[in-house]
Design an enzyme around this catalytic site. Structure first.
Site, PDB file in Angstrom:
ATOM      1  N   LYS A 106      -1.997  -2.933  64.217  1.00 57.58           N
ATOM      2  CA  LYS A 106      -2.685  -2.248  63.119  1.00 57.58           C
ATOM      3  C   LYS A 106      -2.142  -0.817  63.054  1.00 57.58           C
ATOM      4  O   LYS A 106      -2.537   0.025  63.855  1.00 57.58           O
ATOM      5  CB  LYS A 106      -4.207  -2.269  63.356  1.00 57.58           C
ATOM      6  CG  LYS A 106      -5.025  -1.799  62.142  1.00 57.58           C
ATOM      7  CD  LYS A 106      -5.170  -0.316  62.129  1.00 57.58           C
ATOM      8  CE  LYS A 106      -5.792   0.192  60.852  1.00 57.58           C
ATOM      9  NZ  LYS A 106      -5.542   1.630  60.633  1.00 57.58           N
ATOM     10  N   SER A 124      -1.267   3.058  61.512  1.00 53.81           N
ATOM     11  CA  SER A 124      -1.973   4.089  60.751  1.00 53.81           C
ATOM     12  C   SER A 124      -1.830   3.817  59.259  1.00 53.81           C
ATOM     13  O   SER A 124      -0.760   3.417  58.792  1.00 53.81           O
ATOM     14  CB  SER A 124      -1.379   5.472  61.067  1.00 53.81           C
ATOM     15  OG  SER A 124      -1.755   6.410  60.078  1.00 53.81           O
ATOM     16  N   GLU A 125      -2.898   4.052  58.518  1.00 50.28           N
ATOM     17  CA  GLU A 125      -2.833   3.855  57.058  1.00 50.28           C
ATOM     18  C   GLU A 125      -1.850   4.824  56.407  1.00 50.28           C
ATOM     19  O   GLU A 125      -1.419   4.609  55.273  1.00 50.28           O
ATOM     20  CB  GLU A 125      -4.223   4.002  56.425  1.00 50.28           C
ATOM     21  CG  GLU A 125      -4.869   5.350  56.580  1.00 50.28           C
ATOM     22  CD  GLU A 125      -5.679   5.507  57.868  1.00 50.28           C
ATOM     23  OE1 GLU A 125      -6.447   6.484  57.945  1.00 50.28           O
ATOM     24  OE2 GLU A 125      -5.537   4.668  58.784  1.00 50.28           O
ATOM     25  N   SER A 142      -6.700   9.555  68.046  1.00 48.47           N
ATOM     26  CA  SER A 142      -7.585  10.679  68.347  1.00 48.47           C
ATOM     27  C   SER A 142      -8.648  10.311  69.385  1.00 48.47           C
ATOM     28  O   SER A 142      -8.997   9.140  69.570  1.00 48.47           O
ATOM     29  CB  SER A 142      -8.284  11.150  67.073  1.00 48.47           C
ATOM     30  OG  SER A 142      -9.278  10.214  66.694  1.00 48.47           O
ATOM     31  N   GLU A 153      -4.505   6.042  74.627  1.00 46.27           N
ATOM     32  CA  GLU A 153      -3.618   7.211  74.736  1.00 46.27           C
ATOM     33  C   GLU A 153      -4.064   8.157  73.638  1.00 46.27           C
ATOM     34  O   GLU A 153      -3.713   7.975  72.475  1.00 46.27           O
ATOM     35  CB  GLU A 153      -2.152   6.774  74.566  1.00 46.27           C
ATOM     36  CG  GLU A 153      -1.148   7.792  75.126  1.00 46.27           C
ATOM     37  CD  GLU A 153      -0.927   8.978  74.205  1.00 46.27           C
ATOM     38  OE1 GLU A 153      -1.485  10.061  74.513  1.00 46.27           O
ATOM     39  OE2 GLU A 153      -0.216   8.860  73.215  1.00 46.27           O
ATOM     40  N   CYS A 210       3.391  11.328  70.000  1.00 47.50           N
ATOM     41  CA  CYS A 210       2.353  11.552  71.018  1.00 47.50           C
ATOM     42  C   CYS A 210       2.900  12.186  72.288  1.00 47.50           C
ATOM     43  O   CYS A 210       2.159  12.806  73.037  1.00 47.50           O
ATOM     44  CB  CYS A 210       1.704  10.226  71.380  1.00 47.50           C
ATOM     45  SG  CYS A 210       1.362   9.218  69.959  1.00 47.50           S
ATOM     46  N   GLU A 218      -3.396  19.223  70.820  1.00 45.48           N
ATOM     47  CA  GLU A 218      -2.216  18.585  70.225  1.00 45.48           C
ATOM     48  C   GLU A 218      -2.100  18.980  68.755  1.00 45.48           C
ATOM     49  O   GLU A 218      -3.028  18.790  67.969  1.00 45.48           O
ATOM     50  CB  GLU A 218      -2.331  17.069  70.342  1.00 45.48           C
ATOM     51  CG  GLU A 218      -1.123  16.343  69.785  1.00 45.48           C
ATOM     52  CD  GLU A 218      -1.254  14.827  69.880  1.00 45.48           C
ATOM     53  OE1 GLU A 218      -0.260  14.178  70.204  1.00 45.48           O
ATOM     54  OE2 GLU A 218      -2.350  14.296  69.624  1.00 45.48           O
TER      55      GLU A 218
END
Length: 226
Positions: free
Chosen positions: A13, A15-16, A67, A88, A122, A221
Site C-alpha cells: 500500500k 503513499s497516496e 509518521s 520505521e 527515511c 525529520e
C-alpha cells in the site's frame, strides 16, 4: 523482496502521494512472470486502504514506514489479532565523519545521502557529526558542492534535484528552516526557492549550522533537501 524470499505473498500500500512507482513495479513483476496474487498493490488513502489492511485477520504481519502518529494507529489496529508489526517511524539518520577521511568523497556521499530523491527518504543522512579538525573544510566544500547542484524539472537533462512531493510538504520544510533560523541556527546556503523556478515546490539544497541538540532541526525529520 524479503517477504517473497520467505515464501509469503505481499500486499503493498503506497503513499497516496507516490503511488505510480509501485504500480509500475507491479507491471514489471507481471512482465517477468511473478505468479498472480503474489504481489498485490492497493492504492488509496490511509483510512480507506491502509487501516483495513492493518486490522484484517487474513493479513499475518504489517510493516509500515511513515509518521509516528500513523504508526500508533497501526499498532492499535493490529492489537486485536496480535499480529506482528514492524515500524520505521521517520529517521534523523546521523553520519559521523572522522578526520582521516577522503574529504571530497565523504562530502559527495554525505550530500547524496541527504539530497537523493530531494531529501524525501527515511534514511537521509541529514544530521552531521564532523570531527573538529576537518569541520570547517568539510562544511565549506559541502556548501560549494551544493551551490553547483542543478535544481530543475526532473525531466530536464542533468537535473540533480527536483521538487518535493506536495504543497503541504513544501510548506512544512520552509517552516522547519524558518524555525531553525529563529532558534539561532545559521542557514549557510539554500533554504529558499531557486530564482529560476517560479512554479513548483522547489527548495534549494540547504545546509544549516550553529545548531545545538535541543533545536527542532536537530531532532525532527524534515523529509526534504535540508
Amino acid at each position: 523482496a524479503p517477504a517473497f524470499a520467505a515464501g509469503c505473498t505481499a500486499v503493498l500500500k503506497p503513499s497516496e502521494l507516490a503511488s505510480v512507482t509501485c504500480l509500475e513495479l507491479a507491471d514489471v513483476c507481471k512482465e517477468v512472470g511473478l505468479p498472480p496474487g503474489v504481489l498485490n498493490v492497493v492504492t488509496g488513502l490511509g483510512p480507506e486502504a491502509g487501516a483495513p489492511l492493518s486490522s484484517h485477520p487474513d493479513v499475518d504481519k504489517v510493516a509500515f514506514t511513515g509518521s509516528y502518529a500513523t504508526g500508533q494507529k497501526i499498532m492499535v489496529a493490529a492489537a486485536p489479532t496480535v499480529k506482528p508489526v514492524t515500524l520505521e517511524l521517520g529517521g534523523k539518520s546521523p553520519i559521523v565523519v572522522f578526520d582521516d577521511v577522503d574529504i571530497d568523497k565523504a562530502v559527495e556521499w554525505t550530500l547524496f545521502g541527504c539530497f537523493w530523491t530531494n531529501g524525501q527518504i527515511c534514511s537521509a543522512t541529514s544530521r552531521l557529526l564532523i570531527h573538529k579538525n576537518i569541520a570547517k573544510e568539510f562544511v565549506d566544500r559541502m556548501v560549494a558542492w551544493s551551490k553547483n547542484i542543478k535544481v530543475s524539472d526532473p525531466l530536464e537533462e542533468g537535473c540533480r534535484l527536483g521538487p518535493v512531493v506536495s504543497e503541504g510538504q513544501y510548506e512544512k520544510i520552509k517552516k522547519f528552516i524558518a524555525n531553525a533560523k529563529s532558534e539561532g541556527a545559521t542557514i549557510l546556503t539554500g533554504g529558499v526557492r531557486p530564482k529560476h523556478l517560479e512554479k513548483g515546490f522547489f527548495i534549494e539544497p540547504t545546509i544549516i549550522t550553529d545548531i545545538n541538540t535541543s533545536m527542532e532541526i536537530w531532532r525532527e525529520e524534515v523529509f526534504g533537501p535540508v
